[in-house]
Write a protein that holds these residues in place. Structure first.
Motif, short mmCIF file in Angstrom:
data_model
loop_
_atom_site.label_atom_id
_atom_site.label_comp_id
_atom_site.label_asym_id
_atom_site.label_seq_id
_atom_site.Cartn_x
_atom_site.Cartn_y
_atom_site.Cartn_z
N ALA A 178 0.82 -1.21 0.00
CA ALA A 178 0.00 0.00 0.00
C ALA A 178 0.85 1.26 0.00
O ALA A 178 0.55 2.23 -0.70
CB ALA A 178 -0.93 0.00 1.22
N ASP A 212 -4.30 7.43 -0.15
CA ASP A 212 -5.63 7.55 -0.76
C ASP A 212 -6.69 6.92 0.14
O ASP A 212 -7.81 7.43 0.25
CB ASP A 212 -5.65 6.86 -2.13
CG ASP A 212 -4.80 7.60 -3.16
OD1 ASP A 212 -4.45 8.76 -2.89
OD2 ASP A 212 -4.50 7.02 -4.21
N ILE A 213 -6.35 5.77 0.75
CA ILE A 213 -7.31 5.09 1.62
C ILE A 213 -7.58 5.93 2.86
O ILE A 213 -8.74 6.09 3.29
CB ILE A 213 -6.78 3.69 2.00
CG1 ILE A 213 -6.78 2.78 0.76
CG2 ILE A 213 -7.62 3.07 3.11
CD1 ILE A 213 -6.07 1.45 0.96
N ARG A 214 -6.52 6.49 3.46
CA ARG A 214 -6.72 7.34 4.64
C ARG A 214 -7.55 8.58 4.30
O ARG A 214 -8.40 9.02 5.08
CB ARG A 214 -5.37 7.73 5.24
CG ARG A 214 -4.65 6.58 5.92
CD ARG A 214 -3.49 7.06 6.76
NE ARG A 214 -2.42 7.63 5.95
CZ ARG A 214 -1.39 6.94 5.48
NH1 ARG A 214 -1.29 5.65 5.75
NH2 ARG A 214 -0.46 7.53 4.77
N ARG A 249 -9.82 8.73 2.05
CA ARG A 249 -11.22 8.29 1.89
C ARG A 249 -11.92 8.25 3.25
O ARG A 249 -13.06 8.70 3.39
CB ARG A 249 -11.20 6.90 1.23
CG ARG A 249 -12.56 6.25 1.06
CD ARG A 249 -13.24 6.68 -0.23
NE ARG A 249 -14.51 5.99 -0.39
CZ ARG A 249 -14.66 4.91 -1.14
NH1 ARG A 249 -13.64 4.41 -1.82
NH2 ARG A 249 -15.85 4.34 -1.26
N VAL A 296 -9.62 -2.77 6.17
CA VAL A 296 -9.31 -2.40 4.78
C VAL A 296 -7.86 -2.75 4.45
O VAL A 296 -7.58 -3.37 3.42
CB VAL A 296 -9.58 -0.90 4.53
CG1 VAL A 296 -8.98 -0.46 3.19
CG2 VAL A 296 -11.07 -0.62 4.54
N ALA A 314 -9.19 -5.89 -2.34
CA ALA A 314 -9.22 -4.42 -2.27
C ALA A 314 -9.63 -3.81 -3.60
O ALA A 314 -10.33 -2.80 -3.65
CB ALA A 314 -7.85 -3.89 -1.83
N PHE A 327 -12.77 -1.31 -3.83
CA PHE A 327 -12.62 0.07 -4.31
C PHE A 327 -12.88 0.17 -5.82
O PHE A 327 -12.32 1.02 -6.51
CB PHE A 327 -11.21 0.60 -3.99
CG PHE A 327 -10.97 0.81 -2.53
CD1 PHE A 327 -11.57 1.86 -1.85
CD2 PHE A 327 -10.15 -0.06 -1.82
CE1 PHE A 327 -11.34 2.06 -0.50
CE2 PHE A 327 -9.92 0.13 -0.46
CZ PHE A 327 -10.52 1.19 0.20
N ILE A 372 -8.07 4.22 -6.50
CA ILE A 372 -7.36 3.17 -5.74
C ILE A 372 -7.29 1.89 -6.55
O ILE A 372 -6.25 1.24 -6.64
CB ILE A 372 -8.03 2.94 -4.37
CG1 ILE A 372 -7.90 4.21 -3.50
CG2 ILE A 372 -7.43 1.74 -3.66
CD1 ILE A 372 -8.69 4.16 -2.21
#
Length: 758
Positions: free
Chosen positions: A523, A531-533, A535, A614, A622, A626, A631
């Motif tokens: 990641a 990007d995940i954080r 989101r 996640v 994943a 997404f 992502i």
């Protein structure tokens, strides 16, 4: 009888799903399966770890602190477990004094031979060692190279001893314990600039040997001797382990070169004067193993008879496993992982130990089919000496020698961890598993190889063992560089990279470390973690820091580590999963926030996951979660290179060299107009995944790139547009151009070593 089997009950390490099996002793068992299916988890992380851990427990507690540490495997029980010796591809620790001769113990026998037979007699066996004061060259202390100190890079002559940073090395700064020996000697004016010293003062400061001071000041230690800066640097720093420890600070002050006194042989003139049949021990150690074996057999002295047999057996084992091109004076640090592994195998072949469990981790890696024939013979010899051999393997020829096969799967990661087949090789072929089906498939020759519109003329390549090679390298094609291990393939590509007019167009993807930190994950490497954080932060109108275990989202008890470590003096540290977060690393507050996946056909169901859940998804899951976002786009290259089974939060330190290489390749997918040089990308790949990788290579070339793959895999060679083969042998016996053209023409080339395997 149960005693003739290793019985494993309830193995749950990593992705293993409560695996139980019985492994026949004194046979060869090969563990197969797609990458990430659990082979290494079962063989290395469970069976080997259990054996090595229990062996270490037999030593006193004080000794255990110096032994390698092995985690406690998650397994209910293992019965009838022999002592395990793991023969992997990890190179021995870097040590400037370690050579092939010292590593295989042949050097010790050679020293004994010269002490008995050599003329004139100069001393006993230890006198012939460059690691012994009697045998080492006085000038280079047995290193074979001199590191000459540039005094102007060490000392600022425009400063005095009372100024800051006059001598640029550790503890020589003002007030440091090394500085005190000059400042408290009473020999120098501490406020006088070094350049203003008289010739006598400067010589005393820089060059004085160790002397006792007459009438020293009261603050001078009673037993201390004064020593000039230059001899002190050589004695206690440059020619000591400290020099290796602080190489980053020291090396910029040094000029490196071959020692002129010993010519790089590391030995004293007295030792070099002792000869057998006109050769001294340095000249003998510089011979290739094949030539050295012939020289040893040619000796006629009756004093040499028993040593001839002992040395000859060890040299023959190295020859038979395909390392006849190495020499005993070759530094261990220059060996490839495969060469180091084969040295270990050759060492154990002559061992008098029996009933040992030998575990080999992908011994076919980096080997040409010709070398694999030699490897098969050596593995059988280990078994025939009364030992049990476990192989983790993908290569069809290595799988073929199995007495028993265990196929893991059915998929990678969470989809694997089960035994899907046990039995003979012939039964595996008809088992309908992914491995069984792949073993029955052979890649076809490409019917219409691409024609290059442009060539780069590589001229007169002589790097390492290359013998003045000139060859046109077509651009815009899928090319393969073939040849036995050590034939010069990597050297040829190094010349290409060096001579190509625009080096920025070349992307070199090796299996060396990609510069990962302890916290690096797929990641973070592909920049999706942020990007995940974001989101999570956007969904809940909060700052990103609240969703990172390196920031405000960290568990307050373990500080985001997931474990609590209790130090136990000289015993092993005790590492326990953090009770507060359950090993998830995040605070209770951070885990209360969730996001939802899309409601689409691709999603098994609309899921709601917190930040830890996640990051624990596999790349494949994943991508589904997404779907339709940036992502997913960033994760697609990992799917393309066959790494969909990795978890987003998986430490990159747990990945194999081949997996790291494909991760590096994934970061370059989508680029156009580049020349990719990829070093043995099929290492560690299941046969099924090799065909997937070939399809990816074809797509990269269709997108406007050039590909040159250094490879032994025959399916990859047959799929190429253009093949260059080097050889015929390794080392000094290689470096010649055997063939350049299409794979179909290679199959008919009489000079080719590869043709018969196509």
């Amino acid at each position: 009888m149960e005693r003739d089997r290793i019985i494993v009950r309830g193995a749950r390490e990593n992705n293993l799903k409560d695996v139980s099996l019985e492994i026949p002793k004194q046979q060869i068992t090969v563990f197969t399966g797609v990458s990430g299916s659990g082979k290494s988890s079962l063989v290395l992380d469970t069976i080997a770890a259990k054996s090595r851990r229990e062996l270490n427990d037999t030593f006193p507690t004080f000794v255990q602190q110096y032994l390698p540490k092995y985690g406690r495997p998650h397994v209910d029980a293992i019965e009838n477990l022999p002592i395990a010796i793991v023969i992997d591809q990890k190179k021995p620790a870097q040590n400037s004094r370690s050579t092939v001769g010292t590593y295989t113990d042949i050097a010790a026998l050679l020293r004994l031979l010269f002490s008995r037979v050599g003329q004139p007699f100069v001393g006993y066996a230890e006198s012939f060692s460059f690691n012994h004061p009697e045998g080492s060259c006085p000038r280079c202390s047995g290193l074979g190279e001199i590191r000459e100190l540039d005094i102007h890079k060490l000392v600022d002559f425009d400063k005095s001893l009372n100024d800051e940073d006059t001598i640029h090395y550790i503890a020589f700064g003002k007030g440091g314990w090394r500085w005190i020996r000059y400042a408290h000697s009473g020999l120098f004016d501490l406020d006088k600039k070094i350049r203003d010293y008289s010739p006598e003062e400067l010589d005393l400061f820089l060059n004085s040997p160790q002397i006792r001071l007459k009438n020293p000041p009261s603050n001078w230690p009673k037993t201390a001797k004064y020593e000039g800066l230059i001899p002190r640097m050589y004695r206690s720093i440059i020619n000591s382990e400290e020099g290796l420890l602080h190489a980053a600070v020291l090396n910029p002050m040094l000029r490196m070169g071959v020692c002129p006194d010993c010519g790089g042989t590391r030995l004293s003139p007295r030792v070099l004067s002792c000869k057998i049949d006109g050769k001294n021990i340095a000249e003998v150690s510089a011979l290739s193993i094949t030539k050295l074996n012939a020289w040893v057999r040619s000796l006629t002295s009756p004093l040499a008879v028993d040593l001839q047999a002992a040395i000859g057996a060890r040299l023959t084992a190295l020859e038979e496993i395909g390392l006849g091109y190495l020499s005993l004076d070759r530094a261990v640090g220059t060996l490839s992982g495969g060469e180091a592994q084969r040295c270990k195998i050759a060492k154990y072949i002559n061992s008098s130990l029996s009933d040992v469990l030998y575990i080999l981790d992908e011994p076919s890696t980096g080997l040409h089919n010709h070398d694999i024939e030699l490897m098969k013979h050596s593995v059988r010899r280990l078994r025939d000496a009364g030992n049990t051999v476990l192989l983790v393997e993908h290569h069809r020829e290595m799988i073929r020698i199995a007495d028993h096969v265990v196929d893991m799967g059915p998929g990678p990661g969470a989809d694997g961890g089960q035994i899907i087949f046990e039995g003979t090789y012939d039964a595996l072929l008809h088992s309908h598993t992914a491995t069984g089906e792949a073993l029955g498939m052979r890649g076809a020759f490409k019917e219409s190889p691409r024609q290059a519109m442009q060539h780069f003329p590589l001229q007169h390549a002589t790097l390492h063992n290359l013998k003045d090679i000139s060859v046109p390298l077509p651009l815009g094609v899928f090319g393969v560089i073939a040849g036995v291990a050590g034939s010069g393939k990597s050297s040829l590509m190094e010349c290409f990279r060096r001579d190509y007019p625009t080096p920025s167009d070349i992307v070199y993807i090796s299996q060396k470390n990609i510069g990962v930190s302890l916290r690096s994950t797929p990641a973070t490497y592909l920049d999706v973690a942020s990007d995940i954080r974001k989101r999570f932060a956007k969904t809940h109108h909060m700052k990103e820091l609240y969703f990172t275990f390196n920031g405000k989202g960290a568990c307050p008890v373990c500080g985001g580590k997931g474990v609590v470590i209790s130090e136990m003096a000289f015993m092993d540290n005790i590492e326990t999963v953090c009770d507060a977060c359950g090993g998830l690393r995040y605070s209770k507050e951070a885990l209360e926030y969730t996001i939802s996946g899309p409601s689409s056909e691709l999603s098994r169901e609309s899921e709601t996951l917190n930040i830890a859940q996640v990051f624990d998804l596999s790349v494949r899951r994943a991508s589904e979660f997404f779907h339709g976002t940036a992502i997913e786009e960033k994760l697609r290259p990992l799917m393309d290179v066959g790494l969909g089974y990795l978890h987003l939060n998986q430490a990159l330190s747990t990945l194999s060299g081949g997996e790291l290489q494909r991760l590096k390749l994934a970061s370059h997918l989508g680029e156009k107009g580049k020349i990719f040089i990829i070093d043995e990308p099929t290492d560690g790949l299941h046969l099924k995944d090799v065909h997937h990788l070939v399809a990816l290579f074809e797509r990269m070339v269709d997108e406007g790139n050039t590909l040159y793959v250094i490879e032994h895999n025959t399916d990859v060679i047959r799929a190429a547009d253009y093949v260059i083969e080097l050889g015929p042998g390794a080392g000094e016996n290689g470096g010649e151009l055997l063939f350049a053209g299409t794979p179909h023409a290679l199959a008919a080339c009489p000079a080719s070593v590869t043709a018969r395997y196509l």
